[in-house]
Motif scaffolding. Structure first.
Motif, PDB file in Angstrom:
ATOM      1  N   SER A 141       1.025  -1.057  -0.035  1.00 47.03           N
ATOM      2  CA  SER A 141      -0.315  -0.375  -0.072  1.00 47.03           C
ATOM      3  C   SER A 141       0.757   1.509   0.638  1.00 47.03           C
ATOM      4  CB  SER A 141      -1.187  -0.356   1.252  1.00 47.03           C
ATOM      5  OG  SER A 141      -1.404   1.085   1.304  1.00 47.03           O
ATOM      6  N   LEU A 142       0.460   2.294  -0.914  1.00 43.97           N
ATOM      7  CA  LEU A 142       1.258   3.215  -1.131  1.00 43.97           C
ATOM      8  C   LEU A 142       1.268   4.299   0.849  1.00 43.97           C
ATOM      9  CD1 LEU A 142       1.001   4.393  -4.382  1.00 43.97           C
ATOM     10  CD2 LEU A 142       2.731   3.373  -3.310  1.00 43.97           C
ATOM     11  N   ILE A 143      -0.543   4.233   1.060  1.00 40.36           N
ATOM     12  CA  ILE A 143      -0.352   4.272   1.871  1.00 40.36           C
ATOM     13  C   ILE A 143      -0.607   3.872   3.496  1.00 40.36           C
ATOM     14  CG2 ILE A 143      -2.478   6.231   0.979  1.00 40.36           C
ATOM     15  CD1 ILE A 143      -4.730   4.876   1.634  1.00 40.36           C
ATOM     16  N   PHE A 144      -0.302   3.062   3.457  1.00 42.49           N
ATOM     17  CA  PHE A 144       0.595   1.739   4.843  1.00 42.49           C
ATOM     18  C   PHE A 144       0.379   3.049   6.134  1.00 42.49           C
ATOM     19  CE2 PHE A 144       2.806  -0.657   7.910  1.00 42.49           C
ATOM     20  CZ  PHE A 144       2.315  -1.829   7.714  1.00 42.49           C
ATOM     21  N   PRO A 145       0.166   2.592   7.067  1.00 41.58           N
ATOM     22  CA  PRO A 145      -1.119   1.107   7.158  1.00 41.58           C
ATOM     23  C   PRO A 145      -2.676   0.713   7.048  1.00 41.58           C
ATOM     24  CG  PRO A 145      -1.283   2.438   9.571  1.00 41.58           C
ATOM     25  CD  PRO A 145      -0.647   3.101   8.391  1.00 41.58           C
ATOM     26  N   TRP A 146      -2.514   1.710   6.223  1.00 40.84           N
ATOM     27  CA  TRP A 146      -4.301   1.331   5.495  1.00 40.84           C
ATOM     28  C   TRP A 146      -4.099   0.668   3.967  1.00 40.84           C
ATOM     29  CZ3 TRP A 146      -6.048   2.551  10.106  1.00 40.84           C
ATOM     30  CH2 TRP A 146      -5.290   3.242  11.142  1.00 40.84           C
ATOM     31  N   CYS A 147      -4.836  -0.029   3.955  1.00 43.48           N
ATOM     32  CA  CYS A 147      -5.152  -0.876   2.135  1.00 43.48           C
ATOM     33  C   CYS A 147      -5.443   0.189   1.471  1.00 43.48           C
ATOM     34  CB  CYS A 147      -6.241  -1.689   2.508  1.00 43.48           C
ATOM     35  SG  CYS A 147      -5.755  -2.867   1.144  1.00 43.48           S
ATOM     36  N   ASP A 148      -4.667   0.525   0.330  1.00 38.59           N
ATOM     37  CA  ASP A 148      -5.255   1.037  -0.795  1.00 38.59           C
ATOM     38  C   ASP A 148      -5.610  -0.114  -2.297  1.00 38.59           C
ATOM     39  OD1 ASP A 148      -3.165   0.197  -1.592  1.00 38.59           O
ATOM     40  OD2 ASP A 148      -2.307   1.996  -2.390  1.00 38.59           O
ATOM     41  N   THR A 149      -5.894  -1.537  -1.902  1.00 38.46           N
ATOM     42  CA  THR A 149      -5.781  -2.394  -2.516  1.00 38.46           C
ATOM     43  C   THR A 149      -4.796  -2.773  -3.376  1.00 38.46           C
ATOM     44  OG1 THR A 149      -6.905  -1.455  -4.419  1.00 38.46           O
ATOM     45  CG2 THR A 149      -8.287  -2.482  -2.681  1.00 38.46           C
ATOM     46  N   SER A 150      -3.232  -2.345  -3.149  1.00 32.14           N
ATOM     47  CA  SER A 150      -2.558  -2.740  -4.144  1.00 32.14           C
ATOM     48  C   SER A 150      -2.312  -4.131  -4.150  1.00 32.14           C
ATOM     49  CB  SER A 150      -1.247  -1.846  -3.598  1.00 32.14           C
ATOM     50  OG  SER A 150      -0.710   0.188  -3.489  1.00 32.14           O
ATOM     51  N   HIS A 151      -2.215  -4.854  -3.888  1.00 32.15           N
ATOM     52  CA  HIS A 151      -2.663  -6.479  -3.895  1.00 32.15           C
ATOM     53  C   HIS A 151      -3.770  -6.528  -4.799  1.00 32.15           C
ATOM     54  CE1 HIS A 151      -5.836  -5.772  -0.809  1.00 32.15           C
ATOM     55  NE2 HIS A 151      -6.144  -6.620  -2.107  1.00 32.15           N
ATOM     56  N   ARG A 152      -3.736  -6.182  -5.245  1.00 32.75           N
ATOM     57  CA  ARG A 152      -4.972  -6.364  -6.689  1.00 32.75           C
ATOM     58  C   ARG A 152      -4.277  -6.364  -7.988  1.00 32.75           C
ATOM     59  NH1 ARG A 152     -10.821  -4.648  -5.095  1.00 32.75           N
ATOM     60  NH2 ARG A 152     -11.181  -4.964  -2.846  1.00 32.75           N
ATOM     61  N   GLY A 153      -2.991  -5.653  -7.766  1.00 30.46           N
ATOM     62  CA  GLY A 153      -3.125  -4.970  -9.317  1.00 30.46           C
ATOM     63  C   GLY A 153      -1.185  -6.521  -9.487  1.00 30.46           C
ATOM     64  N   ARG A 154      -1.631  -7.323  -8.510  1.00 25.72           N
ATOM     65  CA  ARG A 154      -0.167  -8.188  -8.893  1.00 25.72           C
ATOM     66  C   ARG A 154      -1.204  -9.291  -9.478  1.00 25.72           C
ATOM     67  NH1 ARG A 154       5.169  -6.471  -5.658  1.00 25.72           N
ATOM     68  NH2 ARG A 154       4.512  -3.655  -6.025  1.00 25.72           N
ATOM     69  N   LYS A 155      -0.108 -10.489 -10.465  1.00 29.79           N
ATOM     70  CA  LYS A 155      -1.240 -11.552 -10.494  1.00 29.79           C
ATOM     71  C   LYS A 155      -0.965 -12.612  -9.027  1.00 29.79           C
ATOM     72  CE  LYS A 155      -1.810 -11.022 -15.512  1.00 29.79           C
ATOM     73  NZ  LYS A 155      -1.186 -11.650 -16.609  1.00 29.79           N
ATOM     74  N   LYS A 156      -0.807 -13.609  -9.063  1.00 32.05           N
ATOM     75  CA  LYS A 156      -0.671 -14.628  -8.746  1.00 32.05           C
ATOM     76  C   LYS A 156       0.173 -15.590  -9.253  1.00 32.05           C
ATOM     77  CE  LYS A 156      -4.659 -14.882  -5.307  1.00 32.05           C
ATOM     78  NZ  LYS A 156      -5.837 -15.058  -5.176  1.00 32.05           N
ATOM     79  N   ARG A 157       1.489 -16.352  -8.385  1.00 34.80           N
ATOM     80  CA  ARG A 157       1.531 -17.066  -8.629  1.00 34.80           C
ATOM     81  C   ARG A 157       1.715 -18.220  -8.521  1.00 34.80           C
ATOM     82  NH1 ARG A 157       7.713 -15.699  -5.308  1.00 34.80           N
ATOM     83  NH2 ARG A 157       8.448 -13.752  -6.106  1.00 34.80           N
TER      84      ARG A 157
END
Length: 58
Positions: free
Chosen positions: A30-46
């Motif tokens: 997250s760019l606004i850590f410790p708050w979630c900004d859903t950045s994790h959604r932009g990455r594909k799962k391995r």
């Protein structure tokens, strides 16, 4: 989490949010850590590698 909330970070600083609902980031992308900004959604799962029986010999 329901707000308002205060989070004490590892370095001792306090992050505050007055929003009615907040999500805490656990992936640290997250760019606004410790708050979630859903950045994790932009990455594909391995994906797991194919079984040895399906791999091509080199």
């Amino acid at each position: 989490m329901e707000g308002p909330v205060e989070v004490v970070q590892e370095d001792g600083t306090i992050a505050r949010s007055d929003r009615p609902v907040v999500a805490l980031c656990t992936c640290r992308r997250s760019l606004i850590f410790p708050w979630c900004d859903t950045s994790h959604r932009g990455r594909k799962k391995r994906t797991a590698p194919p079984p040895a029986s399906e791999r091509h010999a080199e």
